[in-house]
Design an enzyme around this catalytic site. Structure first.
Site, PDB file in Angstrom:
ATOM      1  CE  LYS A 102      -2.219  47.955  42.573  1.00 10.18           C
ATOM      2  NZ  LYS A 102      -1.088  47.558  43.431  1.00 10.18           N
ATOM      3  N   GLY A 202      12.218  42.412  33.514  1.00  3.73           N
ATOM      4  CA  GLY A 202      11.694  43.698  33.945  1.00  3.73           C
ATOM      5  C   GLY A 202      12.603  44.297  34.989  1.00  3.73           C
ATOM      6  CB  VAL A 203      15.806  45.690  35.072  1.00  6.67           C
ATOM      7  CG1 VAL A 203      16.234  44.264  35.337  1.00  6.67           C
ATOM      8  CG2 VAL A 203      16.002  46.026  33.594  1.00  6.67           C
ATOM      9  N   GLY A 204      12.748  47.621  36.009  1.00  8.53           N
ATOM     10  CA  GLY A 204      12.280  48.974  36.274  1.00  8.53           C
ATOM     11  C   GLY A 204      12.455  49.336  37.724  1.00  8.53           C
ATOM     12  CE  LYS A 205       7.378  52.460  40.077  1.00  2.32           C
ATOM     13  NZ  LYS A 205       6.303  53.290  40.670  1.00  2.32           N
ATOM     14  CB  VAL A 206      10.557  46.317  41.919  1.00  2.00           C
ATOM     15  CG1 VAL A 206      10.950  45.137  42.812  1.00  2.00           C
ATOM     16  CG2 VAL A 206       9.489  47.156  42.594  1.00  2.00           C
ATOM     17  N   GLY A 207      12.804  45.905  39.755  1.00  2.00           N
ATOM     18  CA  GLY A 207      13.718  44.931  39.182  1.00  2.00           C
ATOM     19  C   GLY A 207      15.176  45.330  39.277  1.00  2.00           C
ATOM     20  CG  HIS A 208      16.927  49.545  39.276  1.00  2.00           C
ATOM     21  ND1 HIS A 208      15.685  50.088  39.551  1.00  2.00           N
ATOM     22  CD2 HIS A 208      17.832  50.310  39.948  1.00  2.00           C
ATOM     23  CE1 HIS A 208      15.834  51.135  40.344  1.00  2.00           C
ATOM     24  NE2 HIS A 208      17.119  51.293  40.607  1.00  2.00           N
TER      25      HIS A 208
END
Length: 374
Positions: A102, A202-208
């Protein structure tokens, strides 16, 4: 020309701090840590390679401004070490021929991200000669990887126009959805999520994208996010979605069946476990367990925990496929196996009388140890 040799020190973090974190921390055992600094572009970064037992280390690049303003480099180092270790386990459980690594670029991407900085970062990754393969993570996007790839051929998550797999969030969300279906099957006897109430933090890149899949499956969804624009995007697509004012309100929602943490790590701590009303935890965030022992607390409360690095491995499956000439159907087929892997972990946990997180760790460690003896 950037000097791409490992830096001796990064401002605010002396050699002793690096050695303590690398050799003496409870998240230690890493093969290599590179501290990177390019004064011309303002780049400060940490690249951590945890293991190459199964193959070249593969993991994303996080671009983040750390809350510890006095010593952000130390916070970044801890994050990189934890995330790299998690990637070793994730890649092992996903059946990939990759170890774990990472990288963290330190700073607010909205303020300091430039083409020059990303090119400098690419030169540092290239200097590792393929021991570490990078991709997108929090704060970095497909367009950023296209820039990094101009200096480094060991870059995935590029745009389809540049021969890449595009946004890995697509299969990350799909994999979490498969893990959630497996969790439902184990907990309630059916993988059907129709009628279940799922809280997504959390509804960002993955959440949404996960919300899209849940709504399509007939689930009732409650969301929360610190960014109003992220919530507005969900409501625009799904006007009937309920919104919680905070994560605390979300996890205490009466009748909540599944809690899906999809933001940053440490989402499951002593306080959260006490407040949770959900019977299942299955989300996209990395390093959800705040400290050792939380997995037992969840089990003691009868809450089924789907190990994060298992269910969120769809993204790394997607970018790993890119290295072989990307085929979305092939990658999706492999990501669908997250359902079966999750069920395997639950079965082993019950057979051995341990929490699912412990069962998953044992399987991953066995696979890495086996590879190391070949």
């Amino acid at each position: 020309m950037t000097d791409v040799r490992p830096a001796v020190r990064v401002d605010g973090l002396g050699e002793a701090g690096v050695l303590d974190a690398l050799f003496h921390s409870d998240q230690g055992g890493h093969e290599q840590v590179v501290l990177c600094q390019d004064r011309a572009s303002g780049l400060k970064a940490v690249i951590a390679v945890h293991s190459t037992a199964l193959g070249p280390a593969l993991g994303g690049t996080r671009f983040h401004a750390y809350a510890d303003r006095a010593r952000p480099e130390e916070a970044a180092l801890r994050d990189a070490l934890n995330l790299a270790r998690g990637m070793s386990y994730k890649n092992a459980m996903a059946g990939l021929e990759h170890g774990g690594g990472k990288a963290v670029i330190i700073g607010d991407p909205d303020l300091i991200k430039t083409e020059e900085l990303l090119l400098a970062y690419g030169r540092f990754v290239a200097a590792l000669g393929g021991r570490y393969v990078t991709a997108c993570d929090v704060g970095t996007y497909v367009a950023d990887m296209d820039v990094v790839a101009r200096e480094c051929r060991w870059t995935t998550g590029r745009s389809p126009e540049r021969g890449g797999a595009g946004d890995s969030s697509v299969l990350t969300a799909f994999g979490v959805f498969q893990g959630m279906r497996a969790s439902a099957a184990h907990r309630w006897g059916s993988p059907d999520l129709g009628g279940r109430t799922v809280g997504v933090a959390g509804v960002g890149k993955v959440g949404h994208l996960l919300v899209d899949l849940l709504v399509e499956a007939g689930a009732r969804v409650v969301v929360t996010d610190v960014r109003d624009e992220a919530v507005r995007r969900v409501l625009s697509a799904h006007p009937g979605t309920a919104v919680a004012a905070s994560t605390d309100e979300l996890i205490a929602t009466p009748g909540l069946d599944v809690y899906a943490p999809c933001a940053l790590g440490g989402a499951l701590d002593d306080r959260t476990v006490r407040l949770l009303t959900a019977g299942v935890v299955c989300g996209a965030a990395n390093n959800q367990l705040d400290h050792p022992g939380v997995e037992k607390d969840l089990a003691d409360r009868g809450i089924l925990y789907a190990p994060d690095y298992v269910v969120n491995s769809g993204g790394v499956i997607q970018v790993a496929d890119e290295l072989h000439g990307f085929d979305f159907a092939r990658a999706k087929e492999k990501a669908a196996l997250i359902h079966d892997t999750t069920l395997e972990i639950f079965a082993r946990a019950e057979a051995e009388g341990v929490p699912p997180a412990v069962a998953a760790d044992r399987i991953a460690e066995h696979r890495m140890a086996e590879a190391g003896t070949r």
